[in-house]
Design an enzyme around this catalytic site. Structure first.
Site, PDB file in Angstrom:
ATOM      1  CE1 TYR A   1      -1.050   1.353  -9.225  1.00 24.51           C
ATOM      2  CE2 TYR A   1      -1.049   2.694  -7.246  1.00 24.51           C
ATOM      3  CZ  TYR A   1      -0.376   2.059  -8.251  1.00 24.51           C
ATOM      4  OH  TYR A   1       0.993   2.114  -8.277  1.00 24.51           O
TER       5      TYR A   1
ATOM      6  CE  LYS B   1       2.102  -2.380  -3.317  1.00 22.82           C
ATOM      7  NZ  LYS B   1       1.602  -1.235  -2.581  1.00 22.82           N
TER       8      LYS B   1
ATOM      9  CG  HIS C   1      -0.173   3.554  -0.871  1.00 20.42           C
ATOM     10  ND1 HIS C   1       1.058   3.799  -1.417  1.00 20.42           N
ATOM     11  CD2 HIS C   1      -0.238   4.294   0.257  1.00 20.42           C
ATOM     12  CE1 HIS C   1       1.714   4.652  -0.650  1.00 20.42           C
ATOM     13  NE2 HIS C   1       0.959   4.971   0.377  1.00 20.42           N
TER      14      HIS C   1
END
Lengths: 314, 162
Positions: A250, A289, A258
Site C-alpha cells: 500500500y 493492482k 487501496h
C-alpha cells in the site's frame, strides 16, 4: 479501563515474553519515552501483541499485522475482530531488529527500576491529591444544591416565609466550614496494568531466546529482505493470501488506501513456469493492482523490482 | 492470380500438387525471416519457432514497423525488436513457448537493453499472450468511472423494505 478481551486462541503452557513490556510511568502513557518498547508474546511460533498501546506503537512503526481476537460483545462474527494483533514472521523480525538497534533500556534495567518506582510513586500520590481536590469541590456543589432544594421545598410546602437572606447565609456557612473527609474519597483501582510480566523479575524469568537464524528457510530470508526494503521505501505491507502473492503493498496506511501492488518474492535465478507468470499478472489486472516481482540481490545488495502488467493487446 | 483462375476453370478436382506448390506444408521453413532466425544459431528450436510466430503476428496482424530479430547471447534466445507505429519508440519482445520457464534474472537482462519489454507466451495452438514488463514500481490505473459516495442511502433503502 482496558478490559482484557476474550480470545479464541488457547495459550500454550510455554508462553514467553520476548521483550519487556512498555514501562509506562503513570499507567496511561503519561511518560512517553522516545522509543516505546512493544510487548510481543509468542504463542507457539505465533507472535501476538495484546496491549492497545503496543498495537498503536507497532502501527506507527509501519507494522500492520492482523487482528485475530473475538470482540467480547460480538463473539459470533468475524467481520470485525479485536486484539490480539497477530504479527507475520517478517513483521516480527522487523520489530525485533528495530528494538534491538534502537533501545538501550534493556542494559540499564537494574538501575532504572529504582528510579521508575520512585517516579511511579510520585505520580500516584499526585494523582491522589488532584483526585481528592476535584472530589471535594464536587461534594461541596452537591451539598449546596441539596440545601437549596431543601430550602425551596420547605418554602413551598410550609408556607412559612423565611427571608432570602437565610439561604445565602447558610450557603456561606457551608462554604467556610465544609470539609470533605479523606475517608469519603472514591479511589479508582486500575486493573489494566496487572498481569503477566508486570514485575521485572517475572520478565527476566520469562524472556525467551530468539529462534536461531540457521533455522530460517532461504525463502523466508528473501521474503524478509523484500519486506524490509519495501518498508524502508515507506510502503505499508500486509499479507496477500487472497491474491496469490506474498504481500500486498500500500502507498500509505491500509485504512486509507487501496493496495497498488501484489508483491511476489522470488530468487533471481528461480525458474517460474510461464503459466504461473501469466496467471498472476492476469489476476493482478483484474483487481487493478500491478504485480511486482521482487528479488533480493544479496545480503547487502539492493532489491530488484519488475512490474508486470497486462499488455491489453488482444 | 491467373494461375488460380486457370485451375478452377479447367477442372474437376484441384490438383493436390499444385496446392502444395502454392502453400507448401513447410512454408515456414522457407520463409526468409525464419531462415534468418535459424542463422542466429540458437539451439532451442521451439523457441525459434515461437519467435517466428510472434514475428508474423506483429508484422502481418498488428502491422508493427521495423521488426527485426536478434540473438541474446546471455539467454541464448531469439529476441525481437520493433515499433508499434512509425516514429513510436523501439520495444523489445521476448517470445517463449508456454511450457518453458522464466527467471527474474533473464527478465532483468532483457530490460537491460533499455527498451520497454513485452513478454510474449506462445501456446501449442499458437495462441499468443503479451505481457508488459517494466523496471521498478508502476502504479496501476485508478478505477474507471465516477466514484460516487452514496452515503447511507443503501442502509436507508434496506430499512424501508422491512
Amino acid at each position: 479501563m482496558d478490559a482484557t478481551p476474550t480470545a479464541e486462541l488457547t495459550s500454550t503452557p510455554g508462553q514467553h515474553v520476548v521483550e519487556p513490556l512498555q514501562d509506562g510511568g503513570g499507567g496511561d502513557g503519561t511518560s512517553r519515552r522516545p522509543h516505546p518498547l512493544i510487548g510481543i508474546h509468542l504463542c507457539g511460533s505465533t507472535a501476538l501483541v495484546w496491549r492497545t498501546a503496543d498495537v498503536k506503537a507497532a502501527r506507527e512503526a509501519g507494522v500492520v499485522g492482523s487482528l485475530v481476537g473475538a470482540l467480547p460483545r460480538q463473539p459470533r462474527q468475524n467481520g470485525r475482530l479485536g486484539r490480539p494483533l497477530q504479527l507475520g514472521q517478517e513483521e516480527l523480525r522487523l520489530l525485533l531488529e528495530k528494538q534491538a538497534s534502537g533501545d538501550d533500556l534493556e542494559s540499564s534495567a537494574p538501575n532504572s527500576d529504582g528510579e521508575v518506582q520512585q517516579a511511579q510513586t510520585e505520580c500516584y500520590e499526585e494523582e491522589q491529591r488532584s483526585s481528592f481536590e476535584a472530589q471535594s469541590i464536587l461534594a461541596l456543589e452537591e451539598r449546596k444544591s441539596a440545601l437549596l432544594r431543601a430550602m425551596g421545598g420547605a418554602k413551598q410546602g410550609g408556607g412559612t416565609s423565611q427571608p432570602d437572606g437565610g439561604v445565602s447565609g447558610r450557603l456561606e456557612v457551608l462554604d467556610q466550614s465544609f470539609v470533605f473527609p479523606r475517608s469519603a474519597v472514591a479511589v479508582q483501582l486500575r486493573t489494566a496494568r496487572a498481569g503477566l510480566s508486570h514485575c521485572s523479575d517475572e520478565r527476566t524469568l520469562l524472556s525467551a531466546a530468539q529462534p536461531g537464524s540457521s533455522q530460517r528457510a532461504p525463502r523466508s530470508e528473501s521474503r524478509f529482505q523484500v519486506f524490509r526494503d519495501l518498508r524502508q521505501r515507506g510502503y505499508y505491507i500486509t499479507s496477500a493470501g487472497k491474491f496469490g502473492g506474498d504481500f500486498l503493498v500500500y502507498p500509505g496506511d491500509p485504512l486509507r488506501f487501496h493496495a497498488h501492488f501484489i508483491a511476489v518474492c522470488v530468487a533471481l535465478d528461480e525458474q517460474l513456469p510461464l503459466v504461473d507468470v501469466l496467471a498472476v499478472a492476469r489476476l493482478g489486472s483484474n483487481v487493478k493492482k500491478t504485480v511486482l516481482l521482487c528479488s533480493p540481490g544479496g545480503p547487502a545488495a539492493p532489491v530488484h523490482y519488475t512490474s508486470l502488467q497486462w499488455s491489453g493487446m488482444v | 492470380m491467373n494461375e488460380v483462375t486457370e485451375m478452377t476453370e479447367s477442372t474437376d478436382t484441384l490438383c493436390v500438387d499444385d496446392v502444395d506448390d502454392l502453400f507448401p506444408h513447410n512454408w515456414i521453413l522457407h520463409h526468409p525471416m525464419y531462415l534468418r532466425m535459424q542463422s542466429l544459431d540458437v539451439e532451442d528450436g521451439a523457441q525459434v519457432h515461437a519467435a517466428f510466430l510472434v514475428y508474423m503476428d506483429l508484422t502481418e496482424v498488428r502491422h508493427w514497423k521495423d521488426v527485426s530479430s536478434l540473438k541474446c547471447p546471455e539467454l541464448q534466445v531469439v529476441l525481437l525488436e520493433g515499433r508499434e507505429k512509425e516514429g513510436a519508440p523501439m520495444q523489445s519482445i521476448l517470445p517463449l513457448p508456454v511450457h518453458q520457464y522464466l527467471n527474474h534474472k533473464s527478465v532483468r537482462t532483457v530490460l537491460g537493453r533499455g527498451f520497454p519489454v513485452l513478454l510474449c507466451v506462445v501456446a501449442s495452438d499458437s495462441t499468443l499472450v503479451y505481457q508488459r514488463m517494466t523496471d521498478g514500481f508502476v502504479t496501476p490505473d485508478p478505477p474507471a468511472g465516477q466514484i460516487q459516495d452514496h452515503g447511507r442511502r443503501q442502509h436507508r433503502k434496506r430499512h424501508q423494505q422491512h
